[in-house]
Design an enzyme around this catalytic site. Structure first.
Site, PDB file in Angstrom:
ATOM      1  N   LYS A 116       0.819  -1.224   0.000  1.00  0.00           N
ATOM      2  CA  LYS A 116       0.000   0.000   0.000  1.00  0.00           C
ATOM      3  C   LYS A 116       0.850   1.271   0.000  1.00  0.00           C
ATOM      4  O   LYS A 116       0.461   2.286  -0.592  1.00  0.00           O
ATOM      5  CB  LYS A 116      -0.945   0.006   1.206  1.00  0.00           C
ATOM      6  N   LYS A 158      -1.860   2.215   8.908  1.00  0.00           N
ATOM      7  CA  LYS A 158      -2.326   1.105   8.080  1.00  0.00           C
ATOM      8  C   LYS A 158      -1.189   0.129   7.824  1.00  0.00           C
ATOM      9  O   LYS A 158      -0.033   0.539   7.630  1.00  0.00           O
ATOM     10  CB  LYS A 158      -2.843   1.612   6.726  1.00  0.00           C
ATOM     11  N   GLY A 164      -8.996  -5.513   3.070  1.00  0.00           N
ATOM     12  CA  GLY A 164     -10.239  -5.994   3.652  1.00  0.00           C
ATOM     13  C   GLY A 164     -10.644  -5.291   4.927  1.00  0.00           C
ATOM     14  O   GLY A 164     -11.389  -5.832   5.748  1.00  0.00           O
ATOM     15  N   ILE A 203      -9.585  11.402   7.541  1.00  0.00           N
ATOM     16  CA  ILE A 203     -10.655  12.370   7.241  1.00  0.00           C
ATOM     17  C   ILE A 203     -11.919  11.987   7.998  1.00  0.00           C
ATOM     18  O   ILE A 203     -12.464  10.894   7.810  1.00  0.00           O
ATOM     19  CB  ILE A 203     -10.952  12.408   5.726  1.00  0.00           C
ATOM     20  N   ARG A 292      -8.310  -7.366  -7.475  1.00  0.00           N
ATOM     21  CA  ARG A 292      -9.143  -8.562  -7.469  1.00  0.00           C
ATOM     22  C   ARG A 292     -10.603  -8.172  -7.687  1.00  0.00           C
ATOM     23  O   ARG A 292     -10.953  -6.996  -7.725  1.00  0.00           O
ATOM     24  CB  ARG A 292      -9.020  -9.284  -6.126  1.00  0.00           C
ATOM     25  N   VAL A 295     -16.180  -7.905  -3.304  1.00  0.00           N
ATOM     26  CA  VAL A 295     -17.404  -8.512  -2.781  1.00  0.00           C
ATOM     27  C   VAL A 295     -18.631  -7.814  -3.366  1.00  0.00           C
ATOM     28  O   VAL A 295     -19.636  -8.446  -3.693  1.00  0.00           O
ATOM     29  CB  VAL A 295     -17.432  -8.420  -1.241  1.00  0.00           C
TER      30      VAL A 295
END
Length: 455
Positions: A116, A158, A164, A203, A292, A295
């Site tokens: 990331k 992070k 996810g 934010i 990917r 969902v």
């Protein structure tokens, strides 16, 4: 085109992929753990291979077992679905080394965007706006402190290898930074096997907007519009809709074009999702790129009429996209609600157990993606998702009414099982959601009040 595809996943997404394969005339191979031996996809697929115990590390994440199953059954391609091995560049490389086509982006792209912190740098270089934060992984606690002072609180830590909605921590003051830094690193190490973390400005009262992009091997990149995914618990989505409500057309076009530009910059192939945070004053910043299927992909399929899994498969086989940008004409509004085996009154704790009743809704323009059925044991080893309820209507008011009706029809029972169904209906009825002014803080505000619970 391939003749046989192995689906390296489980649950509703494995069944959904197998169905498109069958429509394409392709044989399907399902892999399953001992806990999933009676799963719907095992019954549906042409072949099924047991690959290990219930624990994912010994089955769905055990690469040698998945590769061996593909070779033994004569599969020529592997579709990873989402989760598990879907964003593992090593798995994609191993597939290629064994003569298997990985239905997804090239390993190099997965590696670049799966990191990331690296993805932030790459996308900033492509001209996409990114949140103020660290330029890479934080090397020391001192780096974390210095970066937080520079960008200003609140900040969010992070995991570099995260995804996810996991591996994140919001910090609102300097006193909480170092404890959060150490706990986030420990969590990242335990969950992702990579303790590196980075930092961004957080934010408040933002919206979460994502753009679906598909690309082929011939240089074409097309966006399929955007989705609003702002209704979340613990940074994980509960309700998604397309198009995003109250989004000015000019802003929509800029976000979609930014996503296409980012995909082209890294030579993307397949389906990608560019996730943005949108501020109250309509400034948008890239959060991450998911390499990917998502969902929530059904809402995009419902408004565009495009089967994203079909495009993934045909693009992986070397064919061009079946449509051009000017042929994508979204119609109406689609909404998806994730019905999970969780108890909202206990902080959305999972509620595994035997399903004694499972009757999904139906009716016009209602789609339910599920693998559950009466007698199915909802185990503790996997994600708690039971069903994705998706509706379409000509406008948002009708779509919300249809979703409320569909959720009211669901009949799910079991001695220990509770679901998010009642909570979802409550969220849909909130005035800010009805007005399309809700933000990622909606669920937190709801859980400060008595929480809806039920079966």
């Amino acid at each position: 085109m391939f003749t046989t595809v192995l689906v390296a996943n489980r649950g509703e997404v494995a069944l959904r992929i197998a169905r498109t394969c069958r429509e394409l005339g392709l044989r399907t191979v399902a892999v399953y753990s001992t806990a999933d031996r009676d799963s719907a996809v095992v019954r549906f697929a042409d072949r099924a291979v047991r690959i290990g115990p219930p624990q994912a590390r010994g089955s769905y994440l055990h690469v040698p077992s998945v590769i061996e199953a593909a070779i033994a059954t004569g599969a020529e391609a592997v579709h990873p679905g989402y989760g598990f091995l879907s964003e593992d560049p090593d798995f994609a490389e191993i597939c290629e080394a064994n003569g298997l086509t990985f239905i997804g982006p090239p390993p190099r792209v997965i590696e670049q965007l799966g990191d990331k912190a690296m993805a932030r740098t790459l996308m900033a270089g492509a001209g996409l706006p990114v949140l103020p934060g660290s330029t890479g992984a934080l090397a020391t606690p001192g780096d974390a402190k210095e970066t937080a002072q520079r960008v200003g609180y609140p900040v969010i830590l992070k995991a570099v290898a995260g995804g996810g909605g996991r591996g994140m921590a919001v910090v609102r003051s300097e006193e909480g930074l170092l404890p959060a830094y150490h706990s986030t690193r420990a969590h990242a190490r335990a969950v992702f096997g990579d303790e590196r973390v980075y930092l961004e400005r957080f934010i408040e009262d933002a919206r979460h907007i994502e753009v679906q992009v598909v690309c082929d091997r011939h240089g074409a990149a097309v966006h399929l519009g955007e989705r609003d995914c702002s209704v979340q618990r613990r940074h994980q989505k509960l309700i998604e809709e397309s198009p995003a409500p109250n989004l000015p057309q000019e802003l929509r076009e800029r976000m979609c074009q930014a996503a296409v530009r980012g995909a082209l910059a890294v030579g993307y192939v397949g389906a990608a999702t560019f996730e943005f945070v949108l501020t109250p004053d309509h400034r948008f910043y890239l959060m991450e790129v998911n390499c990917r299927l998502q969902v929530e992909h059904p809402v995009t399929e419902m408004v565009t009429g495009i089967d994203l899994v079909r495009e993934q498969i045909t693009v992986a086989a070397g064919r061009p996209l079946s449509f051009r940008q000017d042929e994508v004409r979204p119609r109406g509004v689609a909404v998806e609600c994730r019905v999970n085996a969780e108890d909202p009154a206990r902080g959305f704790a999972p509620t595994p157990g035997l399903l004694t009743e499972f009757v999904p809704p139906g009716g016009p323009f209602v789609r339910v993606d599920t693998h559950a059925y009466p007698g199915w044991l909802v185990g503790p080893d996997y994600d708690s998702l039971l069903a994705k309820t998706v509706v379409w209507a000509p406008d948002r008011a009708q779509a919300l009414a249809r979703m409320d009706r569909a959720l009211s029809e669901f009949r799910i029972d079991g001695p220990a099982v509770r679901t998010t169904g009642a909570f979802l209906r409550e969220a849909l009825a909130r005035p800010e959601f009805r007005a399309g002014t809700h933000t990622t803080g909606l669920v937190a505000r709801m859980t400060e009040e008595p929480v809806a619970t039920g079966r």
